[in-house]
Enzyme design. Structure first.
Site, short mmCIF file in Angstrom:
data_model
loop_
_atom_site.label_atom_id
_atom_site.label_comp_id
_atom_site.label_asym_id
_atom_site.label_seq_id
_atom_site.Cartn_x
_atom_site.Cartn_y
_atom_site.Cartn_z
N TRP A 52 100.42 36.10 116.04
CA TRP A 52 100.32 37.30 116.35
C TRP A 52 101.49 38.37 115.70
O TRP A 52 101.63 39.16 115.00
CB TRP A 52 101.34 38.01 117.59
CG TRP A 52 102.51 37.47 118.03
CD1 TRP A 52 102.32 36.08 118.98
CD2 TRP A 52 103.54 37.90 118.10
NE1 TRP A 52 103.53 36.50 119.18
CE2 TRP A 52 104.37 37.43 118.65
CE3 TRP A 52 103.78 39.03 117.20
CZ2 TRP A 52 105.56 37.90 118.71
CZ3 TRP A 52 105.11 39.30 117.90
CH2 TRP A 52 105.82 38.69 117.71
N ASN A 53 102.41 37.46 115.22
CA ASN A 53 103.96 38.23 114.42
C ASN A 53 103.31 38.46 112.72
O ASN A 53 103.42 39.38 112.32
CB ASN A 53 105.27 37.37 114.53
CG ASN A 53 105.32 36.25 113.21
OD1 ASN A 53 104.73 35.51 113.62
ND2 ASN A 53 106.46 35.47 113.75
N GLY A 85 104.31 28.60 114.83
CA GLY A 85 104.19 29.46 116.12
C GLY A 85 105.26 28.54 116.59
O GLY A 85 106.40 28.08 115.83
N GLU A 110 104.91 25.00 110.78
CA GLU A 110 105.67 25.96 110.28
C GLU A 110 106.39 25.92 111.98
O GLU A 110 105.78 27.87 112.68
CB GLU A 110 104.83 26.82 109.99
CG GLU A 110 105.23 26.58 108.69
CD GLU A 110 106.43 26.81 107.56
OE1 GLU A 110 105.69 25.26 106.23
OE2 GLU A 110 106.87 26.91 107.57
N LEU A 111 107.09 26.14 112.33
CA LEU A 111 107.95 26.57 114.09
C LEU A 111 109.02 27.42 113.66
O LEU A 111 109.45 28.25 112.72
CB LEU A 111 107.86 25.16 114.43
CG LEU A 111 107.38 24.45 114.70
CD1 LEU A 111 107.78 22.68 114.92
CD2 LEU A 111 105.57 24.39 114.79
N CYS A 133 110.03 34.84 112.23
CA CYS A 133 111.33 32.69 112.07
C CYS A 133 112.29 32.70 111.57
O CYS A 133 113.03 32.47 111.84
CB CYS A 133 110.01 31.66 112.15
SG CYS A 133 109.56 32.15 110.61
N GLU A 193 104.96 25.38 102.33
CA GLU A 193 103.57 26.94 102.03
C GLU A 193 104.04 27.14 101.14
O GLU A 193 105.01 28.26 101.21
CB GLU A 193 103.29 27.09 103.78
CG GLU A 193 102.67 26.88 105.10
CD GLU A 193 101.90 27.16 105.91
OE1 GLU A 193 102.52 28.21 106.37
OE2 GLU A 193 101.16 27.25 105.95
N1 LIG Z 1 108.10 28.88 110.95
C1 LIG Z 1 107.18 29.83 110.59
O1 LIG Z 1 106.66 30.22 109.63
C2 LIG Z 1 107.05 30.86 111.97
C3 LIG Z 1 107.68 30.48 113.64
N2 LIG Z 1 107.09 31.48 114.53
C4 LIG Z 1 107.13 30.48 115.68
O2 LIG Z 1 106.40 31.10 117.17
C5 LIG Z 1 106.91 32.08 118.37
C6 LIG Z 1 106.27 33.12 118.39
O3 LIG Z 1 105.24 33.06 117.60
P1 LIG Z 1 104.07 33.12 119.04
O4 LIG Z 1 102.97 33.70 118.46
O5 LIG Z 1 104.79 33.15 120.62
O6 LIG Z 1 104.34 31.09 118.92
P2 LIG Z 1 103.18 30.34 120.33
O7 LIG Z 1 103.40 29.36 119.91
O8 LIG Z 1 103.22 30.65 121.41
O9 LIG Z 1 101.71 31.28 118.99
C7 LIG Z 1 100.84 30.40 117.86
C8 LIG Z 1 99.90 30.18 118.38
O10 LIG Z 1 99.92 29.29 118.92
C9 LIG Z 1 98.60 29.30 120.01
N3 LIG Z 1 98.63 28.59 120.73
C10 LIG Z 1 99.61 28.16 122.36
N4 LIG Z 1 99.46 27.51 123.18
C11 LIG Z 1 98.19 26.62 122.40
C12 LIG Z 1 97.62 25.25 122.64
N5 LIG Z 1 98.27 24.82 123.97
N6 LIG Z 1 97.40 24.99 122.58
C13 LIG Z 1 96.99 25.62 120.74
N7 LIG Z 1 96.81 26.78 120.37
C14 LIG Z 1 98.23 27.24 121.28
C15 LIG Z 1 98.72 30.89 120.62
O11 LIG Z 1 97.68 31.44 120.67
P3 LIG Z 1 97.63 32.36 121.89
O12 LIG Z 1 99.32 33.35 121.85
O13 LIG Z 1 96.65 33.45 120.83
O14 LIG Z 1 97.53 32.07 123.48
C16 LIG Z 1 98.50 31.41 118.90
O15 LIG Z 1 97.99 31.37 118.40
C17 LIG Z 1 108.21 32.00 117.52
O16 LIG Z 1 108.94 30.69 118.41
C18 LIG Z 1 108.56 31.98 116.20
O17 LIG Z 1 109.64 31.41 115.87
C19 LIG Z 1 106.35 32.23 114.21
C20 LIG Z 1 105.73 32.90 113.04
C21 LIG Z 1 106.02 32.00 112.15
O1 LIG Z 2 105.65 34.78 110.73
C1 LIG Z 2 107.00 34.10 110.20
O2 LIG Z 2 107.81 34.44 110.90
C2 LIG Z 2 106.75 34.20 108.43
O3 LIG Z 2 106.66 33.09 108.57
C3 LIG Z 2 108.31 35.17 107.55
S1 LIG Z 2 107.86 35.10 106.40
O4 LIG Z 2 107.03 34.35 106.12
O5 LIG Z 2 107.74 36.47 106.27
O6 LIG Z 2 109.47 35.36 105.40
#
Ligand SMILES: NC(=O)C1=CN([C@@H]2O[C@H](COP(=O)(O)OP(=O)(O)OC[C@H]3O[C@@H](n4cnc5c(N)ncnc54)[C@H](OP(=O)(O)O)[C@@H]3O)[C@@H](O)[C@H]2O)C=CC1
Ligand SMILES: O=C(O)[C@H](O)CS(=O)(=O)O
Length: 481
Positions: A157-158, A234, A256-257, A290, A462
């Site tokens: 969502w972010n 996520g 991407e976690l 993240c 990515e």
């Molecule tokens: N490395 C990166 O670029 C990024 C990493 N993140 C990380 O993600 C976290 C915050 O984001 P957040 O959205 O809360 O993360 P989540 O992992 O909770 O959710 C990410 C996505 O996965 C979906 N999801 C959740 N559970 C499942 C499942 N069991 N099976 C399939 N899909 C699922 C969510 O659905 P829904 O929420 O709609 O139910 C959402 O669309 C932080 O730890 C952040 O660091 C976030 C953005 C970028």
């Molecule tokens: O979801 C995120 O945190 C993004 O990957 C960070 S960025 O790419 O916008 O820096």
């Protein structure tokens, strides 16, 4: 109701095989504005039983899409880029109305998201193969780079636009099709991007966007042998789960976690630059990224002065509705996000930290950006991602101690450090165990560089010339003449 220049961009249905579709059950989900609690829109709750038809449509479309000339795929992506830029204001308002970030930041994200489409429109035409001198005179060896096929993406969502195009653009450029499942909290931006992709001439079924319960839809996508790749952004927890779910069908997985970014300020840093870098790295998207600085490590010689200057800058941040002029920090995405920040603050204070600025819940989903000092590695914030507007300052004495602290985490996404010493810049940038390192900058995200982490922050990269590799398969052809 949103006041858009083009109201048809606000969708209330899913994009499936070129059609805008409601769930067979008629079930739908409210999308709310985190600043006001008002309903921004509605999206269908697709059942898992409706996903196999989506996968079949994706397979049909992918073959035809891959058969086009690369230049023709490139032209569609370029038109999609042009349409995103032309509709940036509407897309930004939709984003702010579902995710909460300030309008200027949302518009910046739309242009950032569009830059991936522009980049991969160009890369689409440069998927070169190889010819290799054969070991026998009557043989010829060639290597092709071909699309992996049907792909799936699950996004957070972010960053409701950039996380979509950072996956869809390379997939489509490579000749793949993609089934996207955006976060329940912010699906409207993704659906608007789908509308613009259709207007750009993307054939039916090449990009499909389904909304509904993540675990149920995700399970169908990961179980299907037709889906050859999953890209996920996520949390690390969900990433682990999805990686395991993909094992049975040996899918290629990009992850991407989570992160736990250190932001290191050495005695010889330009302090004003370091403060500005900390502000952008820590408080972008209200700290909900993240790659945000999660731990700020300051060498003892400049600790007090850095803390003083940072607290002054944080105190000046304007918290409010993202559509209001002058807002720097919008609402958090949901109540549990505020609870996480409050938990990290109370834990740190109970273990000896000091709150020198902010830290108040301001009502609704608004939280006053906070600065804490005397934070130590015994506190939760040292090992957990806060994902909110809280800057914890740790103290260190030596470069060796800073590196050890910075690397003492299961994560390895982004790290930052400020020094004006060249030899130190080389030692620290090479010693940090992270996929991305910012030196004298707090902002490292762009479309040209490989974005991704090591350790438990993910797999793959990515953006950049590297970002398309995960959507391609190498095929080696040995022919005897
Ligand atoms: N490395 C990166 O670029 C990024 C990493 N993140 C990380 O993600 C976290 C915050 O984001 P957040 O959205 O809360 O993360 P989540 O992992 O909770 O959710 C990410 C996505 O996965 C979906 N999801 C959740 N559970 C499942 C499942 N069991 N099976 C399939 N899909 C699922 C969510 O659905 P829904 O929420 O709609 O139910 C959402 O669309 C932080 O730890 C952040 O660091 C976030 C953005 C970028
Ligand atoms: O979801 C995120 O945190 C993004 O990957 C960070 S960025 O790419 O916008 O820096």
């Amino acid at each position: 109701m949103l006041t858009l220049n083009d109201p048809t961009l606000l969708k209330d249905s899913c994009l499936m095989d070129g059609q805008w579709v409601q769930a067979a059950s008629g079930a739908c989900l409210e999308v709310t504005n985190p600043a006001t609690g008002a309903v921004t829109g509605y999206v269908p709750v697709m059942s898992p039983e409706e996903i196999p038809a989506v996968i079949a449509a994706s397979a049909r479309a992918q073959g035809q899409w891959a058969a086009l000339a690369a230049k023709d795929r490139s032209a569609v992506l370029r038109r999609w880029f042009d349409l995103m830029v032309a509709h940036a204001d509407d897309l930004a308002l939709i984003m702010t109305s579902e995710q909460g970030k300030p309008l200027a930041e949302a518009r910046g994200e739309i242009l950032y998201a569009a830059s991936f489409v522009e980049w991969f429109a160009e890369e689409a035409k440069r998927l070169y193969g190889d010819t290799i001198p054969a070991p026998k005179a009557n043989q010829r060896i060639t290597v092709l780079r071909q699309p992996i096929g049907v792909t799936a993406a699950i996004t957070p969502w972010n960053f409701p636009a950039a996380m979509i195009t950072r996956k869809a653009a390379p997939a489509l450029a490579a000749g793949c099709s993609m089934i996207l499942r955006p976060a329940d909290l912010t699906p409207l931006t993704a659906l608007a991007l789908g509308e613009l992709a259709q207007r750009a001439g993307l054939p039916a079924g090449v990009l499909q966007i389904v909304t509904g319960r993540a675990s149920a839809i995700g399970r169908v996508l990961t179980d299907s042998p037709v889906v050859r790749k999953l890209s996920f952004t996520g949390s690390t927890e969900v990433g682990r789960l999805l990686m395991a779910q993909c094992a049975d069908t040996i899918k290629k997985v990009s992850l991407e976690l989570g992160g736990n970014a250190p932001f290191i300020v050495f005695d010889d840093a330009d302090l004003d630059a370091a403060v500005e870098g900390a502000m952008v790295s820590k408080f972008r998207n209200a700290g909900q990224t993240c790659v945000c600085a999660n731990r700020i490590l300051v060498q003892s010689g400049v600790y007090d002065e850095f803390a003083r200057r940072l607290a002054l800058r944080v105190a000046a941040l304007q918290v409010g509705d993202g559509t209001a002029a002058g807002t720097d920090i919008g609402p958090m995405i949901e109540a549990k996000a505020i609870a996480k920040v409050e938990e990290h603050i109370s834990d740190a204070l109970a273990k000896g930290a000091r709150l020198i600025q902010g830290g108040r819940h301001m009502g609704g989903l608004f939280f006053e950006p906070a600065v804490l000092t005397e934070v130590t590695t015994q506190m939760k914030v040292a090992q957990e991602e806060t994902f909110g507007p809280m800057a914890p300052l740790f103290r260190f004495e030596t470069e060796e101690e800073a590196l050890a602290m910075a690397n003492d985490t299961i994560y390895g996404l982004a790290a930052y450090f400020y020094t004006r010493d060249h030899a130190r810049m080389v030692r620290v940038s090479e010693g940090l165990e992270y996929g991305m390192v910012g030196h004298n900058t707090g902002l490292i995200s762009n479309e040209v560089a490989p974005f991704g982490g090591v350790k438990q922050s993910g797999l793959g990269r990515e953006g950049s010339k590297y970002g398309i590799e995960d959507y391609l398969e190498l095929k080696y052809i040995c022919s005897t003449i």
